[in-house]
Design an enzyme around this catalytic site. Structure first.
Site, PDB file in Angstrom:
ATOM      1  N   GLN A  90       2.097  -2.166   5.827  1.00 54.94           N
ATOM      2  CA  GLN A  90       2.343  -0.758   6.147  1.00 54.94           C
ATOM      3  C   GLN A  90       2.655  -0.527   7.629  1.00 54.94           C
ATOM      4  O   GLN A  90       3.534   0.260   7.975  1.00 54.94           O
ATOM      5  CB  GLN A  90       1.146   0.079   5.706  1.00 54.94           C
ATOM      6  CG  GLN A  90       1.444   1.550   5.590  1.00 54.94           C
ATOM      7  CD  GLN A  90       0.286   2.290   4.936  1.00 54.94           C
ATOM      8  OE1 GLN A  90      -0.718   2.594   5.591  1.00 54.94           O
ATOM      9  NE2 GLN A  90       0.407   2.560   3.650  1.00 54.94           N
ATOM     10  N   PHE A  91       1.947  -1.218   8.509  1.00 55.94           N
ATOM     11  CA  PHE A  91       2.211  -1.167   9.948  1.00 55.94           C
ATOM     12  C   PHE A  91       2.018  -2.559  10.520  1.00 55.94           C
ATOM     13  O   PHE A  91       1.227  -3.357  10.016  1.00 55.94           O
ATOM     14  CB  PHE A  91       1.263  -0.185  10.653  1.00 55.94           C
ATOM     15  CG  PHE A  91       1.636   1.260  10.490  1.00 55.94           C
ATOM     16  CD1 PHE A  91       2.520   1.875  11.366  1.00 55.94           C
ATOM     17  CD2 PHE A  91       1.098   2.007   9.454  1.00 55.94           C
ATOM     18  CE1 PHE A  91       2.863   3.209  11.212  1.00 55.94           C
ATOM     19  CE2 PHE A  91       1.426   3.342   9.296  1.00 55.94           C
ATOM     20  CZ  PHE A  91       2.315   3.953  10.184  1.00 55.94           C
ATOM     21  N   ASP A  92       2.725  -2.823  11.621  1.00 61.63           N
ATOM     22  CA  ASP A  92       2.702  -4.134  12.266  1.00 61.63           C
ATOM     23  C   ASP A  92       1.296  -4.646  12.538  1.00 61.63           C
ATOM     24  O   ASP A  92       0.975  -5.801  12.283  1.00 61.63           O
ATOM     25  CB  ASP A  92       3.499  -4.090  13.577  1.00 61.63           C
ATOM     26  CG  ASP A  92       3.364  -2.734  14.271  1.00 61.63           C
ATOM     27  OD1 ASP A  92       2.232  -2.239  14.415  1.00 61.63           O
ATOM     28  OD2 ASP A  92       4.391  -2.150  14.638  1.00 61.63           O
ATOM     29  N   HIS A 113      -0.645   0.493  15.313  1.00 61.10           N
ATOM     30  CA  HIS A 113       0.526   1.033  14.624  1.00 61.10           C
ATOM     31  C   HIS A 113       1.819   0.864  15.420  1.00 61.10           C
ATOM     32  O   HIS A 113       2.848   1.416  15.038  1.00 61.10           O
ATOM     33  CB  HIS A 113       0.333   2.524  14.318  1.00 61.10           C
ATOM     34  CG  HIS A 113      -0.714   2.817  13.294  1.00 61.10           C
ATOM     35  ND1 HIS A 113      -2.060   2.592  13.520  1.00 61.10           N
ATOM     36  CD2 HIS A 113      -0.636   3.319  12.037  1.00 61.10           C
ATOM     37  CE1 HIS A 113      -2.747   2.951  12.448  1.00 61.10           C
ATOM     38  NE2 HIS A 113      -1.901   3.397  11.534  1.00 61.10           N
ATOM     39  N   LEU A 141      -5.914  -1.733  -0.587  1.00 57.28           N
ATOM     40  CA  LEU A 141      -5.799  -1.845   0.865  1.00 57.28           C
ATOM     41  C   LEU A 141      -6.340  -3.205   1.295  1.00 57.28           C
ATOM     42  O   LEU A 141      -7.449  -3.328   1.818  1.00 57.28           O
ATOM     43  CB  LEU A 141      -6.572  -0.720   1.545  1.00 57.28           C
ATOM     44  CG  LEU A 141      -6.187   0.711   1.154  1.00 57.28           C
ATOM     45  CD1 LEU A 141      -7.010   1.705   1.948  1.00 57.28           C
ATOM     46  CD2 LEU A 141      -4.710   0.942   1.382  1.00 57.28           C
ATOM     47  N   ALA A 142      -5.547  -4.250   1.066  1.00 54.50           N
ATOM     48  CA  ALA A 142      -6.000  -5.619   1.352  1.00 54.50           C
ATOM     49  C   ALA A 142      -4.765  -6.484   1.590  1.00 54.50           C
ATOM     50  O   ALA A 142      -4.185  -7.016   0.642  1.00 54.50           O
ATOM     51  CB  ALA A 142      -6.830  -6.162   0.190  1.00 54.50           C
ATOM     52  N   GLU A 143      -4.380  -6.607   2.857  1.00 55.09           N
ATOM     53  CA  GLU A 143      -3.144  -7.332   3.171  1.00 55.09           C
ATOM     54  C   GLU A 143      -3.213  -8.802   2.757  1.00 55.09           C
ATOM     55  O   GLU A 143      -2.219  -9.372   2.284  1.00 55.09           O
ATOM     56  CB  GLU A 143      -2.847  -7.214   4.673  1.00 55.09           C
ATOM     57  CG  GLU A 143      -2.334  -5.861   5.106  1.00 55.09           C
ATOM     58  CD  GLU A 143      -3.424  -4.787   5.165  1.00 55.09           C
ATOM     59  OE1 GLU A 143      -3.081  -3.602   5.209  1.00 55.09           O
ATOM     60  OE2 GLU A 143      -4.631  -5.166   5.186  1.00 55.09           O
ATOM     61  N   GLU A 148       0.841  -1.201   0.000  1.00 50.17           N
ATOM     62  CA  GLU A 148       0.000   0.000   0.000  1.00 50.17           C
ATOM     63  C   GLU A 148       0.876   1.251   0.000  1.00 50.17           C
ATOM     64  O   GLU A 148       1.694   1.446   0.906  1.00 50.17           O
ATOM     65  CB  GLU A 148      -0.909  -0.027   1.233  1.00 50.17           C
ATOM     66  CG  GLU A 148      -1.851  -1.225   1.233  1.00 50.17           C
ATOM     67  CD  GLU A 148      -2.407  -1.555   2.605  1.00 50.17           C
ATOM     68  OE1 GLU A 148      -2.183  -0.763   3.540  1.00 50.17           O
ATOM     69  OE2 GLU A 148      -3.052  -2.613   2.748  1.00 50.17           O
TER      70      GLU A 148
END
Length: 326
Positions: A83-85, A130, A59-61, A30
Site C-alpha cells: 500500500q505504501f513504500d 508513507h 493487513l500482513a505484507e 490491502e
C-alpha cells in the site's frame, strides 16, 4: 485511438488489459478490491473480474508476498500491491530470501513471475512510513528486476510488460504523479522494451539522469536552464536493475558532464552506482566529476518540512552550475 489519461488511470487500464489477456493474472493486497486501492489504481477491477482474481488481503505484507510466492509456483501471475513504500519492510524477508532466490536456488527449474507494486517517494504531505524511497535495497538484491515508470504512457505499457516477465519485478510507482498530469495514450504505438533507459530531452552542456518522480523535476530544470542559455540532456533511466547504461554512456560522452537526481538518500543510493559506472566507462570524456542530488541522510521528515528534504528545482540547477564550473 488516443486517450488522455493520468498515471493512475493508465496503470488501471494496464492491469485490466493484463487480466483480460491472461486468466492466471491475479491482483492482491490491502484494500485493492472493494475500495479500489488507496490511490484507486485497482478501481472497478474486483467488480469486473470477481473476488477470486482481485483479492482483499489481511493487513500482513509478509503474508501477501508469501501467498504470492505459492501462487507463482502453481502457475499464476500474482500482482501484489504494497500500500505504501514504508510498509514493504515486513515483507522484506520474503522478497529477498524467497522471491529473489527461488529461480537460482532451483537451478532454473522454478520461475517466480511476481510483480510487487510499490507506490514510492514523497511530495504528498503524508505521515511517517508513507514517503520513502527503498529502491536501492531491492536493486542491490540479485534475482530481482526493479523498474520505475515516470509518466502515464510508460505506466500503461510497463505494468503489462512486468506481468508478462517470468522474473520477479519490483514495480515502483511515483505516487505524487498518480493524478498530477495527463498524457496521450495510443495503444497502436509500440512501447519501449521494459528494461531500457530513454533519452527524453536532448542537450549539449550536461546530462541529467533521473527516474520515477524526479524525471518531471529534471525536465523542468532543463526548461529553466534553457532560459539562461544552458542546454541539458535528460535521460529517464526507467530500469534500475538491470541498469541500461548504453544510452547513459552515449549521452555523457556527448556532454562531458553528468548529474544524477533521485529522492532517496544520496549515500549508497542509485546515484553512487551510476557515478562509479560512468567514471569507469566515460573517464576520458568527463569534464567534471559526476554529481548527485538527493534526499538527506536522515529518516524522512514530517510532512511540513518535506519540501526542504526533497530535491527541488534550485538544488538541481545548483548542481548543474557546479558541474559547469569545473
Amino acid at each position: 485511438m488516443t486517450t488522455k489519461v493520468t498515471l493512475a488511470k493508465a496503470l488501471n487500464l494496464g492491469l485490466r488489459k493484463a487480466m483480460e489477456n491472461d486468466p492466471k493474472v491475479l491482483l492482491m493486497g490491502e484494500d485493492v478490491g472493494k475500495l479500489g486501492g488507496v490511490f484507486r489504481i485497482t478501481d472497478g477491477l474486483q467488480k469486473d473480474f470477481g473476488e477470486d482474481r482481485v483479492i482483499d488481503s489481511p493487513l500482513a505484507e509478509s503474508g501477501i508476498i508469501g501467498t504470492a510466492v505459492g501462487l507463482a509456483l502453481r502457475g499464476y501471475r500474482p500482482v501484489a500491491e504494497i500500500q505504501f513504500d514504508g510498509f514493504v519492510y515486513p515483507a522484506y524477508d520474503q522478497i529477498v530470501c524467497q522471491v529473489a532466490k527461488l529461480h537460482y536456488r532451483s537451478q532454473g527449474r522454478l520461475t517466480v513471475p511476481i510483480v510487487i507494486r510499490i507506490p514510492f517517494g514523497g511530495g504528498i504531505g503524508a505521515v511517517e512510513h508513507h514517503s520513502e524511497s527503498p529502491e536501492a535495497q531491492f536493486a542491490h538484491t540479485p534475482g530481482l528486476k526493479v523498474v520505475s515508470c515516470s509518466n502515464p504512457v510508460d505506466g500503461y505499457w510497463m505494468i503489462q510488460q512486468a506481468i508478462a516477465c517470468d522474473d520477479p519485478v519490483i514495480f515502483l510507482e511515483p505516487k505524487r504523479q498518480y493524478h498530477a498530469d495527463k498524457a496521450d495514450l495510443d495503444e497502436t504505438v509500440a512501447p519501449d522494451p521494459l528494461f531500457a533507459s530513454r533519452l527524453v530531452r536532448s542537450g549539449v552542456d550536461a546530462t541529467v539522469l533521473a527516474y520515477g518522480p524526479t524525471v518531471k523535476l529534471c525536465l523542468k530544470a532543463a526548461e529553466a536552464a534553457a532560459q539562461e542559455g544552458i542546454s541539458l540532456e535528460v535521460v529517464d533511466l526507467r530500469t534500475l536493475a538491470p541498469l541500461d547504461l548504453a544510452p547513459v554512456y552515449a549521452s555523457v560522452r556527448r556532454t562531458g558532464r553528468a548529474v544524477v537526481v533521485h529522492e532517496a538518500h544520496v549515500t549508497l543510493g542509485l546515484g553512487a552506482e551510476l557515478a562509479a559506472r560512468i567514471t569507469e566507462q566515460c573517464f576520458y570524456s568527463l569534464e567534471a566529476p559526476v554529481l548527485r542530488v538527493g534526499g538527506f541522510d536522515t529518516p524522512y521528515p514530517p510532512s511540513r518540512v518535506e519540501d526542504a528534504y526533497l530535491p527541488d528545482l534550485d538544488r538541481v540547477l545548483d548542481a548543474v552550475d557546479r558541474t559547469l564550473k569545473f
